[in-house]
Design a protein around this motif. Structure first.
Motif, PDB file in Angstrom:
ATOM      1  N   VAL A 108      -9.474  -1.846   8.049  1.00 36.79           N
ATOM      2  CA  VAL A 108      -9.281  -0.394   8.008  1.00 36.79           C
ATOM      3  C   VAL A 108      -9.687   0.155   9.371  1.00 36.79           C
ATOM      4  CG1 VAL A 108      -9.832   1.767   6.837  1.00 36.79           C
ATOM      5  CG2 VAL A 108      -9.937  -0.402   5.573  1.00 36.79           C
ATOM      6  N   ASP A 135      -3.536  -4.459   4.527  1.00 35.32           N
ATOM      7  CA  ASP A 135      -4.082  -5.243   3.423  1.00 35.32           C
ATOM      8  C   ASP A 135      -3.902  -6.737   3.613  1.00 35.32           C
ATOM      9  OD1 ASP A 135      -1.360  -4.890   3.185  1.00 35.32           O
ATOM     10  OD2 ASP A 135      -1.354  -4.750   1.001  1.00 35.32           O
ATOM     11  N   LEU A 139      -1.635   5.780   2.424  1.00 33.15           N
ATOM     12  CA  LEU A 139      -2.843   5.002   2.679  1.00 33.15           C
ATOM     13  C   LEU A 139      -2.626   3.992   3.798  1.00 33.15           C
ATOM     14  CD1 LEU A 139      -4.144   4.415  -0.956  1.00 33.15           C
ATOM     15  CD2 LEU A 139      -4.957   6.062   0.732  1.00 33.15           C
ATOM     16  N   LEU A 171       0.833  -1.193   0.000  1.00 37.51           N
ATOM     17  CA  LEU A 171       0.000   0.000   0.000  1.00 37.51           C
ATOM     18  C   LEU A 171       0.872   1.249   0.000  1.00 37.51           C
ATOM     19  CD1 LEU A 171      -2.820  -0.777   2.620  1.00 37.51           C
ATOM     20  CD2 LEU A 171      -3.029  -0.733   0.131  1.00 37.51           C
ATOM     21  N   ALA A 205      -4.551   1.230   7.371  1.00 36.56           N
ATOM     22  CA  ALA A 205      -5.078   0.090   6.623  1.00 36.56           C
ATOM     23  C   ALA A 205      -4.045  -1.025   6.592  1.00 36.56           C
ATOM     24  CB  ALA A 205      -5.447   0.501   5.201  1.00 36.56           C
ATOM     25  N   LEU A 243      -8.544   4.417  -1.082  1.00 42.16           N
ATOM     26  CA  LEU A 243      -8.101   3.061  -0.756  1.00 42.16           C
ATOM     27  C   LEU A 243      -8.739   2.041  -1.695  1.00 42.16           C
ATOM     28  CD1 LEU A 243      -6.460   1.326   1.287  1.00 42.16           C
ATOM     29  CD2 LEU A 243      -8.583   1.103   2.592  1.00 42.16           C
TER      30      LEU A 243
END
Length: 481
Positions: A227, A222, A208, A204, A220, A249
């Motif tokens: 989130v 991933d 973000l 990411l 966040a 996002l």
């Protein structure tokens, strides 16, 4: 070369010509000139190289087998068997991942996920774990004497790549297979799953992965598909930044489409709908919708998030909901101007597994009565939910010429709408057309079982004379079209 009319991976073990064709296909994938073609029907796809058809996923298998040293001794099941106590053979995880990504973009995850899981099982699970459970409830535990030292770090990295792709591109239930891979890698002594769960994949963008704005912050992950948003100061600006963050996002990254939103904010506001779980994601959109200027941003998020068969992962099973649900409900409660969004949502929701949209309809009718929008919502929901419950308050609330007229109007119009799978199944079981089956379900929700049994006889007899013709048409077997 064979009656299939296309090559599969096993053909590369038979002839040099097949290996040469695969090598040319690999080169085309790597240089970006490969084009996917249908080899047979809709589901069998691959490449055509110099007139020779090659199954797409077989090209990926060919590359992975080459990178894993498939020329070594193998077991009858095809699993490489290194000498006991031998050091881990190197595996070029980055090359494997890069090629798998090219193939994912060409074929889609659904075309290659089975192959990748089978490949990981053969090299990670089968040599080192035994199933102490059964076919229905597997319980994989380390074999006695299993030696993790023979597993290369590259294999761990590639296995975790497959798990993360499950979360990003697979159906919601693929999280089970992802977690199984993470658990097996952990049991074999790697801390990679723990680092992924703590820090994410690192893919990411930094802004973000961790974002800080005026009065709010967000993070966040991933790998976990989570989130976390915190609003410290209640303001339109803070929620605007949160919504903008979510939009970026979802629109600019491959963040998993089934995910959790964890929210903390100073105002404990929830929507006036009984039965909705009072979770942070509910609070976030109820608070944001209090600012009319943010409604376009909330709708933009909802349309980014709404995907059938995807879910908010931190809701209990009985409260399961498609991403975007609370944003849609908040806007629907705020203004009838958002009816097109609500209807799009109701058509898309997975009514076989989700029932939360039924609670929204009940709350909307309680607040607004049987308006034109409420009736459209009721019929859409009736066509895309397993059971729309009868409520005793409905019959009195719809007992006016406007509402009954809108119900008849909707009955005539709904025939042109695309049916949901639930509506189609119900209609097939009842031997009815799809639109009429949905109408009957809505009619039952309003007047109940007795009205179904006597075709509305009691309702018609007790109705004011001015409304009897409307009731008669509503309970007629064939609508007046």
């Amino acid at each position: 070369m064979n009656k299939r009319n296309w090559l599969i991976f096993e053909d590369t073990r038979q002839t040099p010509e097949a290996r040469a064709a695969f090598d040319r296909a690999v080169a085309q994938v790597n240089d970006g000139t490969a084009q996917v073609r249908k080899l047979s029907g809709e589901s069998i796809r691959g490449f055509v190289v110099d007139g020779q058809k090659i199954l797409g996923q077989a090209v990926l298998e060919y590359v992975l087998e080459g990178l894993s040293g498939a020329s070594r001794d193998v077991s009858p099941a095809g699993t490489p068997v290194p000498p006991r106590g031998a050091p881990a053979a190197p595996f070029d995880a980055e090359s494997a991942r890069a090629f798998a990504e090219r193939m994912r973009l060409l074929l889609g995850w659904h075309d290659i996920d089975y192959l990748l899981h089978r490949w990981v099982d053969r090299r990670l699970r089968d040599p080192h774990f035994v199933n102490k459970g059964n076919d229905w409830r597997e319980q994989w535990v380390l074999k006695e004497g299993a030696d993790p030292a023979v597993v290369s770090d590259g294999l761990f990295r590639f296995a975790c790549y497959v798990a993360i792709c499950d979360l990003k591109f697979g159906p919601s239930y693929a999280s089970v297979s992802a977690e199984r891979i993470f658990n097996q890698v952990t049991q074999l002594g790697s801390d990679l799953p723990a680092r992924l769960k703590r820090d994410g994949t690192g893919e990411l963008p930094g802004e973000l992965a961790a974002f800080r704005g005026a009065g709010m912050s967000a993070r966040a992950n991933d790998a976990l598909a989570v989130v976390r948003i915190t609003v410290q100061e209640e303001s339109e600006a803070a929620y605007a930044q949160a919504l903008g963050y979510l939009d970026r996002l979802l629109s600019t990254t491959d963040f998993p489409r089934s995910y959790a939103i964890e929210f903390r904010g100073p105002t404990k506001t929830y929507l006036p709908i009984k039965g909705l779980p009072k979770k942070g994601v509910h609070q976030l959109f109820a608070c944001a919708a209090a600012y009319p200027a943010l409604h376009p941003a909330i709708e933009a998020y909802a349309r980014q998030a709404m995907r059938e068969y995807e879910w908010y992962t931190n809701l209990d099973a009985e409260d399961c909901a498609m991403p975007g649900s609370f944003a849609v409900f908040a806007l629907g409660c705020a203004s009838a101007a958002h009816a097109p969004l609500v209807l799009d949502y109701l058509a898309l929701a997975d009514g076989e597994h989700q029932s939360m949209h039924g609670r929204y309809i009940e709350g909307y009718v309680d607040a607004h009565g049987f308006t034109r929008e409420a009736i459209a919502y009721l019929l859409a929901c009736a066509g895309n939910i397993q059971h729309l419950r009868h409520r005793k308050t409905y019959a009195a609330r719809i007992a006016n010429a406007d509402s009954l007229g809108w119900l008849l109007e909707a009955r005539r119009r709904v025939a042109g709408d695309a049916p949901s799978s639930i509506a189609a199944l119900r209609a097939n079981l009842l031997g009815e057309c799809v639109d009429e089956a949905a109408f009957r379900a809505a009619r039952h929700a309003i007047w109940g079982e007795q009205a179904d049994k006597d075709r509305g006889g009691q309702v018609i007899r007790k109705a004011p004379e001015a409304l009897r013709a409307l009731y008669t048409e509503i309970f007629a077997d064939e609508p007046g079209r």
